[in-house]
Design an enzyme around this catalytic site. Structure first.
Site, mmCIF file in Angstrom:
data_model
loop_
_atom_site.group_PDB
_atom_site.id
_atom_site.type_symbol
_atom_site.label_atom_id
_atom_site.label_comp_id
_atom_site.label_asym_id
_atom_site.label_seq_id
_atom_site.Cartn_x
_atom_site.Cartn_y
_atom_site.Cartn_z
ATOM 1 C CG HIS A 72 -17.628 -1.170 -11.469
ATOM 2 N ND1 HIS A 72 -17.779 -2.368 -10.702
ATOM 3 C CD2 HIS A 72 -17.155 -0.992 -12.013
ATOM 4 C CE1 HIS A 72 -17.043 -2.831 -11.697
ATOM 5 N NE2 HIS A 72 -16.420 -2.108 -12.657
ATOM 6 C CE1 TYR A 200 -16.317 -6.272 -2.672
ATOM 7 C CE2 TYR A 200 -14.759 -7.250 -1.907
ATOM 8 C CZ TYR A 200 -14.630 -6.594 -2.374
ATOM 9 O OH TYR A 200 -13.405 -5.776 -2.475
ATOM 10 N N PRO A 291 -6.653 -7.733 1.458
ATOM 11 C CG PRO A 291 -6.172 -9.433 -0.278
ATOM 12 C CD PRO A 291 -5.991 -9.084 0.891
ATOM 13 C CE LYS A 295 -11.302 1.271 1.703
ATOM 14 N NZ LYS A 295 -11.338 2.569 0.192
ATOM 15 C CE1 TYR A 383 -14.730 -1.101 -3.979
ATOM 16 C CE2 TYR A 383 -14.925 -2.701 -1.919
ATOM 17 C CZ TYR A 383 -14.425 -2.255 -3.042
ATOM 18 O OH TYR A 383 -14.370 -3.802 -3.378
HETATM 19 P P1 FAS Z 1 4.812 -2.551 -4.352
HETATM 20 O O1 FAS Z 1 4.999 -4.207 -4.005
HETATM 21 O O2 FAS Z 1 4.270 -2.679 -5.208
HETATM 22 O O3 FAS Z 1 6.283 -2.185 -5.423
HETATM 23 C C1 FAS Z 1 7.554 -2.098 -4.131
HETATM 24 C C2 FAS Z 1 8.836 -2.041 -5.386
HETATM 25 O O4 FAS Z 1 10.007 -1.790 -4.632
HETATM 26 C C3 FAS Z 1 8.515 -3.398 -6.199
HETATM 27 O O5 FAS Z 1 8.721 -3.240 -7.889
HETATM 28 C C4 FAS Z 1 9.656 -4.504 -5.726
HETATM 29 O O6 FAS Z 1 10.710 -4.607 -6.917
HETATM 30 C C5 FAS Z 1 10.651 -3.325 -5.456
HETATM 31 N N1 FAS Z 1 11.836 -3.715 -4.417
HETATM 32 C C6 FAS Z 1 11.781 -4.365 -3.062
HETATM 33 N N2 FAS Z 1 13.180 -4.569 -2.812
HETATM 34 C C7 FAS Z 1 14.032 -3.937 -3.088
HETATM 35 C C8 FAS Z 1 15.413 -3.388 -2.979
HETATM 36 N N3 FAS Z 1 16.118 -3.677 -2.468
HETATM 37 N N4 FAS Z 1 15.744 -2.441 -4.138
HETATM 38 C C9 FAS Z 1 15.157 -2.008 -5.119
HETATM 39 N N5 FAS Z 1 13.700 -2.094 -5.536
HETATM 40 C C10 FAS Z 1 12.955 -2.813 -4.908
HETATM 41 N N6 FAS Z 1 -3.707 -4.292 -3.200
HETATM 42 C C11 FAS Z 1 -5.391 -4.098 -3.532
HETATM 43 O O7 FAS Z 1 -5.636 -3.030 -3.001
HETATM 44 N N7 FAS Z 1 -6.294 -5.980 -3.993
HETATM 45 C C12 FAS Z 1 -5.386 -5.988 -4.390
HETATM 46 O O8 FAS Z 1 -6.151 -7.152 -5.067
HETATM 47 C C13 FAS Z 1 -4.247 -7.432 -3.718
HETATM 48 N N8 FAS Z 1 -3.268 -7.329 -4.609
HETATM 49 C C14 FAS Z 1 -2.687 -8.428 -4.339
HETATM 50 C C15 FAS Z 1 -1.625 -9.550 -4.795
HETATM 51 C C16 FAS Z 1 -0.821 -9.873 -4.375
HETATM 52 C C17 FAS Z 1 0.162 -11.010 -4.458
HETATM 53 C C18 FAS Z 1 0.491 -8.897 -3.346
HETATM 54 C C19 FAS Z 1 1.552 -9.010 -3.005
HETATM 55 C C20 FAS Z 1 -0.058 -7.568 -2.839
HETATM 56 C C21 FAS Z 1 -1.879 -7.694 -3.488
HETATM 57 N N9 FAS Z 1 -2.059 -5.883 -2.782
HETATM 58 C C22 FAS Z 1 -3.718 -5.554 -3.271
HETATM 59 C C23 FAS Z 1 -1.769 -5.514 -2.572
HETATM 60 C C24 FAS Z 1 -0.782 -4.518 -3.333
HETATM 61 O O9 FAS Z 1 -1.565 -3.508 -4.614
HETATM 62 C C25 FAS Z 1 -0.215 -2.730 -2.704
HETATM 63 O O10 FAS Z 1 -0.793 -2.527 -2.054
HETATM 64 C C26 FAS Z 1 0.727 -2.274 -3.899
HETATM 65 O O11 FAS Z 1 1.206 -3.106 -4.288
HETATM 66 C C27 FAS Z 1 1.716 -1.324 -2.809
HETATM 67 O O12 FAS Z 1 2.048 -0.559 -3.660
HETATM 68 P P2 FAS Z 1 4.125 -0.130 -3.016
HETATM 69 O O13 FAS Z 1 4.201 0.287 -1.454
HETATM 70 O O14 FAS Z 1 4.853 0.454 -4.205
HETATM 71 O O15 FAS Z 1 4.776 -1.595 -3.394
HETATM 72 C C1 PHB Z 2 -8.933 -7.347 -7.744
HETATM 73 O O1 PHB Z 2 -9.537 -6.899 -8.767
HETATM 74 O O2 PHB Z 2 -7.494 -7.911 -7.744
HETATM 75 C C2 PHB Z 2 -10.072 -6.454 -6.005
HETATM 76 C C3 PHB Z 2 -10.821 -5.954 -6.119
HETATM 77 C C4 PHB Z 2 -11.141 -5.795 -5.058
HETATM 78 C C5 PHB Z 2 -10.798 -6.115 -3.485
HETATM 79 C C6 PHB Z 2 -9.742 -7.217 -3.590
HETATM 80 C C7 PHB Z 2 -8.733 -7.477 -5.057
HETATM 81 O O3 PHB Z 2 -11.010 -6.586 -2.834
#
Ligand code: FAS
Ligand code: PHB
Length: 390
Positions: A72, A200, A291, A295, A383
């Site tokens: 993109h 957005y 989000p 990032k 971005y």
């Molecule tokens: P993660 O949370 O991905 O991974 C942590 C891992 O540790 C998980 O697999 C968990 O099961 C494991 N864990 C936890 N406790 C443990 C324990 N006690 N023992 C062993 N393992 C354990 N970011 C964006 O940029 N755009 C988005 O649209 C976006 N949407 C999101 C929606 C949701 C619902 C959430 C919760 C987050 C979203 N995020 C988004 C942010 C997300 O992408 C995170 O930044 C990303 O997953 C971060 O990665 P990790 O730091 O690896 O953490």
């Molecule tokens: C997504 O595609 O999940 C997405 C994209 C841009 C954002 C947040 C989420 O800022």
């Protein structure tokens, strides 16, 4: 069991760190609480910064992303019934890649298993011990047996609700946080994107985001109350609200079956330092961004790129300088990304407590962006991703 680096969590941070360490000949064991199926199918982020794409390609993990990811070259800001396109290519010469986080996780798990490296799923009662000494330990239960893993270093990649950050003694961490007075209702729907790039939307009814996962799958978000009841949102109500907020002359959403829905809370959160003794926090374990700036995943990748480089210096040359500077190096980027994510969130969302003056200033911010190459460039360079510090 014994290894050089014990990694708690098989999300993007833990898995990418394990891969980067393996490429450097450093042994690690990844211990994950959930099942492989759960982590491989958890729908979260969707946008990879140019910086993250380069990191994954450089680590030999780019094949499927380059095949299936969508490059993109801009995004659209929609406000007051008009669009302003932020042209990444013209303003920065770079782009982002739309490629779902769950595919990044699948690719990382496949690489880990192909390399025959230890990755333990469904580990229970994971706990960290002796993190202030030089022989920290992980204990957990796996396949019904109690396990102990002696390490030189532990990486806390266990997300916002993990056990590593709480293992740091009270009084050590400084916590910075802000909770926003809204959340995002997100859906995944089998429909064609109504626009070629992300849109957005700042609308009096609330923020909306029109994203995608493929030419047949859309990822759409609506600003909602922080305690929103998902059950109160029928498919028809979701589509009607998305249409109302994204309305613009000559534009129409494509509807389709909603295959996934959820509510994501909105917070800004940072802990400092991101390390204590031989425990190093990375990704959501150390920080959370709203989000709006896309990032979260990208920050996690940036952290582990710094940590892998520091651990290479430590294990290969006994150099502790980079490890000692890990937190400061990461936090420099974390705070710039926190600022950007806070700014995008503040500019695009509806704040019930805003006065008429504040609402008009918010609109002026968007109008200034639309009329200023300098302002649009500032948004674009944040971005697509700030340069990595490694
Ligand atoms: P993660 O949370 O991905 O991974 C942590 C891992 O540790 C998980 O697999 C968990 O099961 C494991 N864990 C936890 N406790 C443990 C324990 N006690 N023992 C062993 N393992 C354990 N970011 C964006 O940029 N755009 C988005 O649209 C976006 N949407 C999101 C929606 C949701 C619902 C959430 C919760 C987050 C979203 N995020 C988004 C942010 C997300 O992408 C995170 O930044 C990303 O997953 C971060 O990665 P990790 O730091 O690896 O953490
Ligand atoms: C997504 O595609 O999940 C997405 C994209 C841009 C954002 C947040 C989420 O800022």
């Amino acid at each position: 069991m014994r290894t050089q680096v014990g990694i708690v969590g098989a999300g993007p941070a833990g898995l990418l760190l394990a891969h980067l360490l393996h490429l450097r000949g450093i042994a690690s064991v990844v211990v994950e609480a959930r099942s492989r199926d759960y982590v491989e199918n958890r729908i979260r982020a969707g946008v990879l910064e140019h910086t993250t794409e380069d990191l994954l390609v450089g680590a030999g993990l780019g094949a499927r992303m380059q095949r299936e990811g969508l490059a993109h070259h801009g995004v659209h800001l929609r406000f007051a019934g008009r669009d302003h396109r932020i042209d990444f290519a013209a303003l920065t010469g770079r782009h982002v890649t739309v490629y779902s986080q769950h595919k990044v996780v699948q690719d990382l798990i496949a690489a880990r298993l192909a390399a025959g490296q230890p990755l333990l799923f469904e580990a229970a009662d994971v706990a960290v011990h002796d993190i202030s000494g030089d022989r920290p330990r992980l204990t957990f239960r796996h396949d019904g047996a109690a396990q102990e893993l002696t390490c030189d270093v532990i990486a806390g990649c266990d997300g916002f609700h993990g056990i590593c950050r709480p293992a740091i003694p009270s009084g050590v961490l400084e916590i910075f946080e802000r909770t926003y007075p809204f959340a995002w209702l997100g859906i995944l729907a089998e429909a064609r994107p109504a626009a070629d790039e992300l849109v957005y939307v700042n609308h009096p009814r609330g923020f909306a985001l029109l994203s995608m996962r493929s030419p047949e799958l859309v990822r759409l978000y609506l600003q909602c109350a922080p305690d929103e009841d998902l059950e109160a949102w029928s498919d028809d109500r979701i589509w009607a609200e998305l249409a109302a907020r994204s309305a613009r002359e000559g534009f129409a959403l494509n509807e389709g079956p909603i295959v996934q829905r959820g509510i994501t809370p909105m917070r800004s959160f940072v802990v400092a330092p991101m390390q204590y003794g031989r425990l190093f926090l990375a990704g959501d374990a150390a920080h959370i961004v709203p989000p709006t700036g896309a990032k979260g995943l990208n920050l996690a990748a940036a952290d582990v790129a710094v940590l892998a480089r520091a651990l290479e210096a430590f294990f290969r040359h006994g150099d502790t300088g980079r490890l000692a500077a890990y937190s400061a190096t990461c936090l420099d980027r974390v705070w710039k990304v926190q600022r950007f994510s806070w700014w995008m969130t503040s500019m695009l969302h509806r704040f019930e407590q805003h006065s008429r003056f504040e609402r008009r200033v918010q609109l002026a911010e968007l109008e200034y962006l639309a009329g200023s190459t300098a302002a649009s460039t500032a948004l674009a360079e944040n971005y697509v991703g700030l340069q990595l510090a490694v």
